[in-house]
Design a protein around this motif. Structure first.
Motif, short mmCIF file in Angstrom:
data_model
loop_
_atom_site.label_atom_id
_atom_site.label_comp_id
_atom_site.label_asym_id
_atom_site.label_seq_id
_atom_site.Cartn_x
_atom_site.Cartn_y
_atom_site.Cartn_z
N ILE A 59 3.57 1.32 3.80
CA ILE A 59 4.15 2.11 2.71
C ILE A 59 3.02 2.89 2.04
O ILE A 59 1.86 2.49 2.12
CB ILE A 59 4.85 1.21 1.67
N PRO A 60 3.32 4.02 1.40
CA PRO A 60 2.26 4.79 0.76
C PRO A 60 1.62 4.03 -0.40
O PRO A 60 2.32 3.44 -1.22
CB PRO A 60 2.98 6.05 0.28
N LYS A 61 0.27 4.08 -0.45
CA LYS A 61 -0.45 3.34 -1.48
C LYS A 61 -1.69 4.10 -1.94
O LYS A 61 -2.26 4.90 -1.19
CB LYS A 61 -0.89 1.97 -0.94
N TYR A 62 -2.11 3.79 -3.16
CA TYR A 62 -3.42 4.26 -3.62
C TYR A 62 -4.48 3.35 -3.04
O TYR A 62 -4.32 2.12 -2.99
CB TYR A 62 -3.49 4.22 -5.15
N ARG A 63 -5.56 3.92 -2.58
CA ARG A 63 -6.65 3.15 -2.01
C ARG A 63 -7.99 3.68 -2.51
O ARG A 63 -8.18 4.90 -2.62
CB ARG A 63 -6.62 3.24 -0.48
N ARG A 64 -8.90 2.77 -2.81
CA ARG A 64 -10.29 3.14 -3.11
C ARG A 64 -10.98 3.57 -1.81
O ARG A 64 -10.64 3.08 -0.74
CB ARG A 64 -11.03 1.95 -3.70
N THR A 65 -11.96 4.45 -1.92
CA THR A 65 -12.68 4.89 -0.73
C THR A 65 -14.16 5.04 -1.04
O THR A 65 -14.57 5.03 -2.21
CB THR A 65 -12.18 6.28 -0.24
N LYS A 66 -14.93 5.21 0.01
CA LYS A 66 -16.34 5.54 -0.18
C LYS A 66 -16.45 6.89 -0.89
O LYS A 66 -15.65 7.78 -0.68
CB LYS A 66 -17.06 5.64 1.17
N GLU A 67 -17.46 7.00 -1.72
CA GLU A 67 -17.75 8.23 -2.46
C GLU A 67 -16.59 8.66 -3.36
O GLU A 67 -16.40 9.85 -3.62
CB GLU A 67 -18.17 9.37 -1.52
N ASP A 68 -15.78 7.67 -3.82
CA ASP A 68 -14.83 8.02 -4.87
C ASP A 68 -15.53 7.90 -6.22
O ASP A 68 -16.73 7.60 -6.30
CB ASP A 68 -13.55 7.18 -4.77
N ARG A 69 -14.81 8.09 -7.31
CA ARG A 69 -15.46 8.17 -8.61
C ARG A 69 -15.95 6.81 -9.11
O ARG A 69 -16.63 6.72 -10.14
CB ARG A 69 -14.53 8.80 -9.65
N PHE A 70 -15.57 5.72 -8.39
CA PHE A 70 -16.01 4.38 -8.79
C PHE A 70 -17.09 3.82 -7.85
O PHE A 70 -17.53 2.69 -8.03
CB PHE A 70 -14.80 3.44 -8.82
#
Length: 741
Positions: A603-614
């Protein structure tokens, strides 16, 4: 065969009705005024009234400056200096062909056909003189070749649409925007991107008819300036968090269309469990999303309520935010919101998905000379209907990893070692991620051929450069970008400049040297007529080919605006969605079967990634970089045109807060850098971009100095050459630092 309207050297001015073949977002009818073999003026479409006129933008208005630019290549060249130095000598076509044939035969015999690599892009391509298909046809007839997989522009959106709808035809006619009461431009800037001729015209008409327009974007775009009632600034890469929290508000306040979801979708219950935190213990509240995206809780709540209760409403996502580390989730979440609000298949609504194409005049459905099967890819796994990117990469390399494959080959895990490169209709060094790696990759190749109009940064690494004709120098067919209710005919306006040849003629000449018979069994004119008459779409529609050719455009009369999936919504039983379940798949079993739920969630989800703002890397590189398409170029094409450079100088958008902290003033030269490289560019200090984000348009030409600082301001020096789990080229997920030069 020359166009009937083609100019002769008589001092007489003639008007040639034609179009361009830019990968530009439009492709509009134009009239070229030609005198003594020179295009002296460009005018737009005059074949219909104001509501149907197909309005050309500034790119085609400057077309003649591109065609007749003094830097156009006119003769075959061979490299005489170091790769990348741009040192070439003029040679004859015979010498060029003999060198190429000798090298091809050597590589084929010593390394095998998989060592021959065909790299193609979207520059100047049309139906007949299509360099990619022409060379694929040639290579297939001498044993095959290797190539890339994936569209660098849209692969994330394509994957998302095939997952959710099973189709990429997810757009409504632009005229249908006039039926909308609310239009949300989510990361979409049609004033710059076009996304179909006359799109901006219809958005303006919709606003005049009373539609409210909201822009959600890190930048206060040109479209927002002209159209938007409200600008919602958002941090890059956080769109799905805001979308999930909008879904949270709708569910909590019972604003979603449960009847629509029950009838037309599969798996909403699982998405609901994710949104409400039942699945993972984290409720996707607006406060949760605010901490991620910077969008205030009250704004998200208001946006959710307004979108859910305004009928009909068009949520217009696009491909830009999808070119990020997990960009396909952005499009999937947008499509899910469209379903939750019951706007799919409804006039004035939208299906989302970002591709915006309609099944009329779509460029994917154009005819061409068949390339045939590729013997070098025989025996590979079946990829029909699969969402598993690894299967598609069993015989190919992802396009954004192409340069890495050149450098590492089989030792790096790729399916081939590249020894011979044919690089056509692209400027990949400039346009793919990590341009410095790209330069090293091209320098490492044994042999490279580049048919080109200009000596691009990529062509500078070639051993042989072949001058090719522009669309103004040949007859051909194009289609709207990406689609539209019309077809266009390219009529030759001028003779080929210098010794330029078309890509098809080059492939035909080489085929003759390989002893291949019937490589091109028909004349150009016979092919073009067949492409129109035998195409299942144009055959029944274009009754008079000569009239079509003479007028340069054929319009399709639609009884009403096209609405994507209207048939499914009206009669699902007899018109199921082309997915395994026959419904909109908010939950995808095909994605679940990949068994990588963190990277490929069903299902569609928010995911953290490399080089994101966090990412902890923000301590070193605190600014998020975005790289939108320019309104003055077609990617890197038209870069040389001074008129267009004057319209919008190449500058980095930087907020005053970030500029002041670094002692930067407007128009200062600055360095933008990360571990991948450093570029020099002028600063535009503006409140039209949010703090902690910097924007640099893609497409200016890579031009490193002796210290390795790119003086051309090529943004892809700074971007990644990786791809997302759905295949999106990660060109919008990068962290950088900025300093005054």
């Amino acid at each position: 065969m020359k166009s009937e309207g083609m100019s002769k050297d008589s001092g007489e001015t003639k008007i040639v009705r034609t179009t361009s073949a830019f990968d530009c977002g439009g492709r509009c009818p134009i009239r070229l005024h030609v005198r003594d073999g020179v295009i002296i003026r460009v005018e737009g479409d005059d074949t219909a009234g104001p509501d149907e006129q197909l309005r050309a933008c500034l790119r085609c208005r400057a077309y003649r400056k591109h065609i007749h630019h003094p830097d156009r290549l006119k003769y075959p060249l061979k490299r005489v200096g170091p790769k990348g130095a741009g040192e070439f000598d003029r040679i004859s076509w015979d010498e060029a062909y003999n060198t190429i044939v000798e090298k091809l035969k050597y590589v084929k015999e010593k390394y095998g056909n998989s060592s021959i690599f065909l790299a193609s892009g979207g520059g100047y391509l049309a139906a007949l003189h299509n360099g990619a298909s022409a060379m694929a046809r040639l290579f297939n007839q001498i044993g095959g070749f290797s190539t890339s997989y994936g569209n660098v522009s849209s692969e994330g959106a394509v994957w998302a649409c095939l997952t959710q709808y099973g189709s990429v035809m997810v757009g409504n006619s632009r005229e249908d925007l006039l039926n909308s009461k609310l239009i949300i431009l989510w990361g979409w800037d049609p004033a710059r991107m076009i996304s179909g001729t006359n799109t901006m015209y219809h958005v303006i008409k919709a606003r005049e008819a009373g539609a409210k327009i909201i822009s959600i974007d890190p930048r206060y775009t040109d479209s927002a300036v002209v159209l938007a009632d409200e600008w919602v600034p958002i941090k890059p890469g956080t769109d799905t968090a805001v979308m999930a929290s909008m879904a949270y508000v709708m569910i909590k306040e019972d604003l979603h269309d449960q009847a629509f979801l029950d009838k037309y979708t599969l798996g909403f219950d699982k998405f609901k469990d994710y949104v409400l935190g039942i699945e993972d213990g984290i409720e996707k509240t607006p406060a949760w999303a605010e901490a991620i995206s910077g969008v205030p809780t009250v704004t998200i709540e208001q946006l959710a309520r307004e979108y859910a209760t305004t009928k009909p409403a068009a949520l217009m996502d696009c491909q830009g935010p999808a070119r990020s580390a997990i960009g396909e989730q952005y499009n999937r979440c947008a499509m899910t919101l469209c379903a939750m609000t019951g706007n799919v298949g409804r006039p004035g609504g939208s299906a989302g998905g970002g591709l915006m194409g309609i099944p009329v005049g779509h460029m994917f459905r154009a005819s061409g000379i068949p390339a045939g099967k590729n013997p070098a890819e025989a025996g590979g796994p079946s990829v029909r209907g699969t969402l598993d990117l690894n299967l598609r990469l069993a015989r190919r390399v992802h396009i954004n990893k192409m340069h890495d494959a050149f450098l590492k080959g089989k030792k790096g895990g790729y399916p081939f070692d590249v020894k011979f490169l044919w690089s056509v209709a692209n400027n990949h060094l400039n346009q793919l991620g990590d341009a410095n790696k790209g330069a090293r990759a091209y320098a490492s190749l044994d042999f490279m051929v580049a048919p080109e109009l200009f000596m691009t940064p990529t062509a500078r690494y070639a051993d042989i450069v072949l001058p090719v004709t522009s669309p103004a120098e040949r007859n051909d067919l194009t289609r709207p970008w990406p689609s539209g209710p019309y077809y266009t005919h390219i009529n030759q306006a001028i003779e080929p400049l210098g010794e330029c040849k078309s890509d098809l003629d080059i492939a035909t000449d080489l085929a003759e040297r390989f002893g291949i018979k019937d490589f091109k069994p028909f004349t150009d004119e016979e092919y073009l007529r067949m492409f129109v008459e035998k195409n299942p779409e144009t055959g029944p529609e274009v009754k008079d080919y000569e009239k079509f050719r003479r007028e340069g455009v054929h319009r399709v009369k639609l009884p009403e605006p096209i609405v994507a999936f209207k048939e499914q919504i009206e009669d699902l039983e007899n018109n199921p969605f082309p997915t395994p379940s026959g419904k909109i798949e908010i939950f995808s079993q095909r994605a679940a079967d990949i068994e990588n739920p963190e990277q490929v969630p069903p299902i569609p989800k928010y995911r953290r990634t490399k080089e994101d703002r966090f990412d902890p890397l923000t301590e070193k590189y605190p600014l998020q970089l975005i790289s939108p398409h320019p309104k003055t170029r077609d990617h890197s094409s038209l870069y040389k045109v001074e008129w267009l450079q004057e319209v919008e100088p190449h500058r980095a958008w930087i907020n005053s807060k970030d500029a002041e902290a670094r002692g930067i003033e407007d128009n200062d030269e600055i360095y933008v850098f990360n571990d991948r490289g450093k570029i020099a560019i002028k600063a535009w200090v503006t409140e039209r971009i949010i703090p902690s984000v910097i924007s640099i348009s893609e497409g200016t030409w890579y031009d490193p100095d002796e210290q390795g600082i790119d003086r051309g301001g090529c943004v892809n020096v700074l971007t990644s050459d990786d791809y997302s789990p759905g295949g999106a080229a990660i060109l919008k997920t990068a962290l950088v630092q900025v300093s005054k030069a």
